[in-house]
Design a protein around this motif. Structure first.
Motif, PDB file in Angstrom:
ATOM      1  N   PHE A 190      -7.211  -2.041  12.361  1.00  0.00           N
ATOM      2  CA  PHE A 190      -8.023  -1.138  11.542  1.00  0.00           C
ATOM      3  C   PHE A 190      -8.468   0.020  12.427  1.00  0.00           C
ATOM      4  O   PHE A 190      -8.704  -0.166  13.626  1.00  0.00           O
ATOM      5  CB  PHE A 190      -9.250  -1.860  10.988  1.00  0.00           C
ATOM      6  CG  PHE A 190      -8.902  -3.034  10.135  1.00  0.00           C
ATOM      7  CD1 PHE A 190      -8.504  -2.866   8.820  1.00  0.00           C
ATOM      8  CD2 PHE A 190      -8.957  -4.327  10.644  1.00  0.00           C
ATOM      9  CE1 PHE A 190      -8.170  -3.955   8.032  1.00  0.00           C
ATOM     10  CE2 PHE A 190      -8.624  -5.418   9.866  1.00  0.00           C
ATOM     11  CZ  PHE A 190      -8.227  -5.230   8.553  1.00  0.00           C
ATOM     12  N   ASN A 191      -8.567   1.171  11.839  1.00  0.00           N
ATOM     13  CA  ASN A 191      -9.052   2.309  12.616  1.00  0.00           C
ATOM     14  C   ASN A 191      -9.881   3.228  11.722  1.00  0.00           C
ATOM     15  O   ASN A 191      -9.684   3.295  10.502  1.00  0.00           O
ATOM     16  CB  ASN A 191      -7.893   3.069  13.248  1.00  0.00           C
ATOM     17  CG  ASN A 191      -6.935   3.623  12.236  1.00  0.00           C
ATOM     18  OD1 ASN A 191      -6.183   2.866  11.630  1.00  0.00           O
ATOM     19  ND2 ASN A 191      -6.945   4.925  12.028  1.00  0.00           N
ATOM     20  N   PHE A 192     -10.809   3.906  12.350  1.00  0.00           N
ATOM     21  CA  PHE A 192     -11.575   4.915  11.625  1.00  0.00           C
ATOM     22  C   PHE A 192     -12.019   5.978  12.620  1.00  0.00           C
ATOM     23  O   PHE A 192     -12.101   5.725  13.828  1.00  0.00           O
ATOM     24  CB  PHE A 192     -12.789   4.299  10.910  1.00  0.00           C
ATOM     25  CG  PHE A 192     -13.805   3.691  11.826  1.00  0.00           C
ATOM     26  CD1 PHE A 192     -13.695   2.366  12.216  1.00  0.00           C
ATOM     27  CD2 PHE A 192     -14.868   4.440  12.300  1.00  0.00           C
ATOM     28  CE1 PHE A 192     -14.632   1.796  13.070  1.00  0.00           C
ATOM     29  CE2 PHE A 192     -15.811   3.880  13.154  1.00  0.00           C
ATOM     30  CZ  PHE A 192     -15.687   2.554  13.531  1.00  0.00           C
ATOM     31  N   LEU A 203       1.048   3.889  -2.965  1.00  0.00           N
ATOM     32  CA  LEU A 203       0.715   5.289  -2.713  1.00  0.00           C
ATOM     33  C   LEU A 203       1.865   6.202  -3.114  1.00  0.00           C
ATOM     34  O   LEU A 203       1.672   7.274  -3.675  1.00  0.00           O
ATOM     35  CB  LEU A 203       0.366   5.487  -1.233  1.00  0.00           C
ATOM     36  CG  LEU A 203      -0.938   4.835  -0.792  1.00  0.00           C
ATOM     37  CD1 LEU A 203      -1.093   4.943   0.717  1.00  0.00           C
ATOM     38  CD2 LEU A 203      -2.125   5.472  -1.486  1.00  0.00           C
ATOM     39  N   ALA A 244      -9.891   6.655   7.687  1.00  0.00           N
ATOM     40  CA  ALA A 244      -9.826   5.231   8.021  1.00  0.00           C
ATOM     41  C   ALA A 244      -8.428   4.739   7.687  1.00  0.00           C
ATOM     42  O   ALA A 244      -7.744   5.328   6.842  1.00  0.00           O
ATOM     43  CB  ALA A 244     -10.862   4.437   7.226  1.00  0.00           C
ATOM     44  N   GLY A 245      -8.006   3.700   8.366  1.00  0.00           N
ATOM     45  CA  GLY A 245      -6.647   3.231   8.126  1.00  0.00           C
ATOM     46  C   GLY A 245      -6.462   1.762   8.438  1.00  0.00           C
ATOM     47  O   GLY A 245      -7.338   1.104   9.005  1.00  0.00           O
ATOM     48  N   VAL A 246      -5.326   1.282   8.037  1.00  0.00           N
ATOM     49  CA  VAL A 246      -4.949  -0.102   8.305  1.00  0.00           C
ATOM     50  C   VAL A 246      -3.490  -0.102   8.749  1.00  0.00           C
ATOM     51  O   VAL A 246      -2.701   0.730   8.286  1.00  0.00           O
ATOM     52  CB  VAL A 246      -5.162  -0.987   7.054  1.00  0.00           C
ATOM     53  CG1 VAL A 246      -4.329  -0.507   5.882  1.00  0.00           C
ATOM     54  CG2 VAL A 246      -4.843  -2.444   7.358  1.00  0.00           C
ATOM     55  N   LEU A 285      -9.419  16.486  -2.033  1.00  0.00           N
ATOM     56  CA  LEU A 285     -10.287  15.619  -1.221  1.00  0.00           C
ATOM     57  C   LEU A 285      -9.586  14.383  -0.665  1.00  0.00           C
ATOM     58  O   LEU A 285     -10.150  13.716   0.200  1.00  0.00           O
ATOM     59  CB  LEU A 285     -11.533  15.155  -1.998  1.00  0.00           C
ATOM     60  CG  LEU A 285     -12.461  16.216  -2.552  1.00  0.00           C
ATOM     61  CD1 LEU A 285     -13.623  15.556  -3.301  1.00  0.00           C
ATOM     62  CD2 LEU A 285     -12.994  17.087  -1.432  1.00  0.00           C
ATOM     63  N   PHE A 286      -8.419  14.061  -1.138  1.00  0.00           N
ATOM     64  CA  PHE A 286      -7.835  12.782  -0.727  1.00  0.00           C
ATOM     65  C   PHE A 286      -6.399  12.943  -0.220  1.00  0.00           C
ATOM     66  O   PHE A 286      -5.539  13.462  -0.926  1.00  0.00           O
ATOM     67  CB  PHE A 286      -7.851  11.807  -1.906  1.00  0.00           C
ATOM     68  CG  PHE A 286      -7.398  10.429  -1.552  1.00  0.00           C
ATOM     69  CD1 PHE A 286      -8.176   9.604  -0.756  1.00  0.00           C
ATOM     70  CD2 PHE A 286      -6.180   9.946  -2.002  1.00  0.00           C
ATOM     71  CE1 PHE A 286      -7.764   8.334  -0.428  1.00  0.00           C
ATOM     72  CE2 PHE A 286      -5.755   8.672  -1.671  1.00  0.00           C
ATOM     73  CZ  PHE A 286      -6.546   7.864  -0.878  1.00  0.00           C
ATOM     74  N   THR A 326      -9.178  -0.845  16.181  1.00  0.00           N
ATOM     75  CA  THR A 326      -9.535  -2.251  16.395  1.00  0.00           C
ATOM     76  C   THR A 326      -8.330  -3.136  16.107  1.00  0.00           C
ATOM     77  O   THR A 326      -7.867  -3.219  14.976  1.00  0.00           O
ATOM     78  CB  THR A 326     -10.704  -2.657  15.483  1.00  0.00           C
ATOM     79  OG1 THR A 326     -11.820  -1.802  15.758  1.00  0.00           O
ATOM     80  CG2 THR A 326     -11.117  -4.087  15.733  1.00  0.00           C
ATOM     81  N   LYS A 351     -10.232  -3.322  21.333  1.00  0.00           N
ATOM     82  CA  LYS A 351     -10.609  -2.035  20.764  1.00  0.00           C
ATOM     83  C   LYS A 351     -10.198  -0.900  21.695  1.00  0.00           C
ATOM     84  O   LYS A 351     -10.240  -1.037  22.923  1.00  0.00           O
ATOM     85  CB  LYS A 351     -12.115  -1.993  20.515  1.00  0.00           C
ATOM     86  CG  LYS A 351     -12.558  -2.896  19.384  1.00  0.00           C
ATOM     87  CD  LYS A 351     -14.054  -2.979  19.266  1.00  0.00           C
ATOM     88  CE  LYS A 351     -14.667  -3.758  20.417  1.00  0.00           C
ATOM     89  NZ  LYS A 351     -14.230  -5.152  20.484  1.00  0.00           N
ATOM     90  N   ALA A 384      -6.252   6.903   5.322  1.00  0.00           N
ATOM     91  CA  ALA A 384      -6.781   7.606   4.155  1.00  0.00           C
ATOM     92  C   ALA A 384      -7.773   8.643   4.666  1.00  0.00           C
ATOM     93  O   ALA A 384      -8.672   8.313   5.452  1.00  0.00           O
ATOM     94  CB  ALA A 384      -7.470   6.623   3.222  1.00  0.00           C
ATOM     95  N   VAL A 389      -7.064  -6.674  15.743  1.00  0.00           N
ATOM     96  CA  VAL A 389      -7.666  -7.984  15.480  1.00  0.00           C
ATOM     97  C   VAL A 389      -6.791  -9.097  16.055  1.00  0.00           C
ATOM     98  O   VAL A 389      -5.619  -9.219  15.714  1.00  0.00           O
ATOM     99  CB  VAL A 389      -7.856  -8.208  13.965  1.00  0.00           C
ATOM    100  CG1 VAL A 389      -8.521  -9.558  13.708  1.00  0.00           C
ATOM    101  CG2 VAL A 389      -8.700  -7.086  13.379  1.00  0.00           C
ATOM    102  N   VAL A 446      -1.128   3.198   7.725  1.00  0.00           N
ATOM    103  CA  VAL A 446      -1.432   4.309   6.824  1.00  0.00           C
ATOM    104  C   VAL A 446      -2.928   4.615   6.902  1.00  0.00           C
ATOM    105  O   VAL A 446      -3.757   3.712   6.946  1.00  0.00           O
ATOM    106  CB  VAL A 446      -0.990   3.981   5.378  1.00  0.00           C
ATOM    107  CG1 VAL A 446      -1.699   2.752   4.847  1.00  0.00           C
ATOM    108  CG2 VAL A 446      -1.218   5.156   4.450  1.00  0.00           C
ATOM    109  N   THR A 496       0.834  -1.208   0.000  1.00  0.00           N
ATOM    110  CA  THR A 496       0.000   0.000   0.000  1.00  0.00           C
ATOM    111  C   THR A 496       0.863   1.250   0.000  1.00  0.00           C
ATOM    112  O   THR A 496       0.644   2.189  -0.765  1.00  0.00           O
ATOM    113  CB  THR A 496      -0.921   0.002   1.232  1.00  0.00           C
ATOM    114  OG1 THR A 496      -1.747  -1.158   1.190  1.00  0.00           O
ATOM    115  CG2 THR A 496      -1.803   1.252   1.239  1.00  0.00           C
TER     116      THR A 496
END
Lengths: 185, 178
Positions: free
Chosen positions: B129-131, B12, B110-112, B58-59, B153, B162, B96, B155, B94, B8
């Motif tokens: 994972f997070n958001f 990117l 959100a991210g991973v 926007l990104f 979160t 969490k 987004a 896993v 990372v 990723t």
């Protein structure tokens, strides 16, 4: 390409979230099993042929029962309590062994080693000494985590025995098996 | 998962070059991490760094590194307190971000990533994972203050740990391209 890139991470993340199953509604819960609840406080061992075991039944604990059906893993284990060496002439080394199938309590070192598996220890106490075994120290002393975890994830019933490797005259008071389970729906 | 994160980041990075990256910044943050439904650990402080890369309007993608010292848990059994030390947490990954621009902006993200949790008798790493939602205020050109709330979160097999994280931080745009 950039448009696709905008979607790439969220889509990947959502896919992973879904693939990882029940991770959103889950938690870690402490299950303390007190030896005194089964009449095993104190546990006094006078010799290798007069052992006194602890019949653990986690089903007697509400937290365990509440989450047994959605129990996913056991994430932390500890044996807590005070260990006193009743021998004034020699140091003591103690291990804890587990017998998977509860039944008639075993009374000899030889029988426990034949039927069981070592799960914890050793811990050493000086002659006539006493030692409080804390959570952090105890968690690092598990050697048979998988065997014990399998039992906790199974029927929750097994027997524990303290065996002396050096001396064989000791007492355990305020014994607790502290388990942390992961459960989720 | 480490391979996924690495790919990723590489993707990117390459995409940034293709797209003529609009800007790269650097930021730092600090705050609090509170365990959610975890009886064996307590809240603690966290801090870290972020590198926002604004690819297109926007990104924004944002590699990050974070560290947290989670507090010890206390369980009282038969009148006796027993304590378990908290985790020493290290995380990288990372994010987004959907960024609107302007001096004041709300942005979802959100991210991973990968999180390692370590304490006596336990040392392991997990996919994360997070958001969450962020508020950015830019009082001066190139400089932005951030307030963020997120659910992280971690896993662990079929279950997860969490954490609710609240952080404040600042970022500075090192350079930008039209």
């Amino acid at each position: 390409m950039i448009k696709n890139l905008r979607l790439w991470l969220p889509v990947t993340m959502l896919a992973a979230l879904i693939a990882s199953g029940c991770m959103l509604v889950s938690g870690q819960f402490i299950v303390p099993f007190k030896f005194i609840d089964v009449g095993a406080d104190p546990v006094t061992v006078d010799s290798a042929t007069s052992l006194s075991g602890v019949a653990v039944d986690l089903n007697t604990i509400d937290v365990y029962n509440d989450h047994k059906s959605d129990l996913k893993d056991v994430v932390d284990l500890a044996l807590l309590g005070n260990l006193t060496n009743l021998d004034s002439g020699a140091g003591l080394t103690v291990e804890v062994w587990m017998v998977r199938t509860p039944g008639t309590m075993l009374t000899t070192d030889t029988a426990v080693r034949a039927a069981g598996v070592k799960v914890w220890g050793p811990v050493t106490v000086a002659a006539s000494g006493s030692k409080n075994i804390g959570w952090d120290e105890s968690a690092a002393l598990f050697t048979g985590r998988k065997a014990l975890i399998d039992e906790i994830k199974g029927d929750g019933r097994f027997d524990l025995y303290a065996l002396g490797n050096n001396g064989y005259h000791f007492r355990i008071t305020k014994g607790i098996l502290m388990t942390v389970i992961s459960a989720g729906k | 998962m480490r391979r996924l994160i690495a790919l990723t980041l590489v993707a990117l990075g390459l995409s940034a070059g293709v797209a003529h990256a609009r800007g790269v910044g650097i930021g730092a943050f600090a705050g609090m991490s509170a365990p959610v439904l975890q009886e064996d650990v307590a809240k603690g402080n966290m801090f870290g760094i972020r590198v926002p890369v604004n690819l297109v309007p926007l990104f924004t993608v944002e590699p990050y590194y974070a560290s947290a010292a989670l507090g010890e848990a206390t369980e009282t059994v038969a009148g006796v307190d027993y304590t378990r030390e908290g985790f020493d947490e290290k995380a990288y990954g990372v994010n987004a971000l959907l960024t609107m621009g302007g001096p004041v902006q709300f942005y979802p993200f959100a991210g991973v990533g990968q999180t390692s949790l370590k304490r006596t008798g336990f040392d392991d790493s997990f996919t994360t994972f997070n958001f969450g939602l962020g508020l950015g205020i830019s009082p001066a050109p190139k400089f932005t203050l951030h307030l963020r709330g997120e659910l992280q979160t971690v896993v662990d097999g079929e279950a997860s740990r969490k954490f609710g994280n609240v952080t404040v931080g600042a970022s500075y745009a090192l350079f930008s391209m039209p």
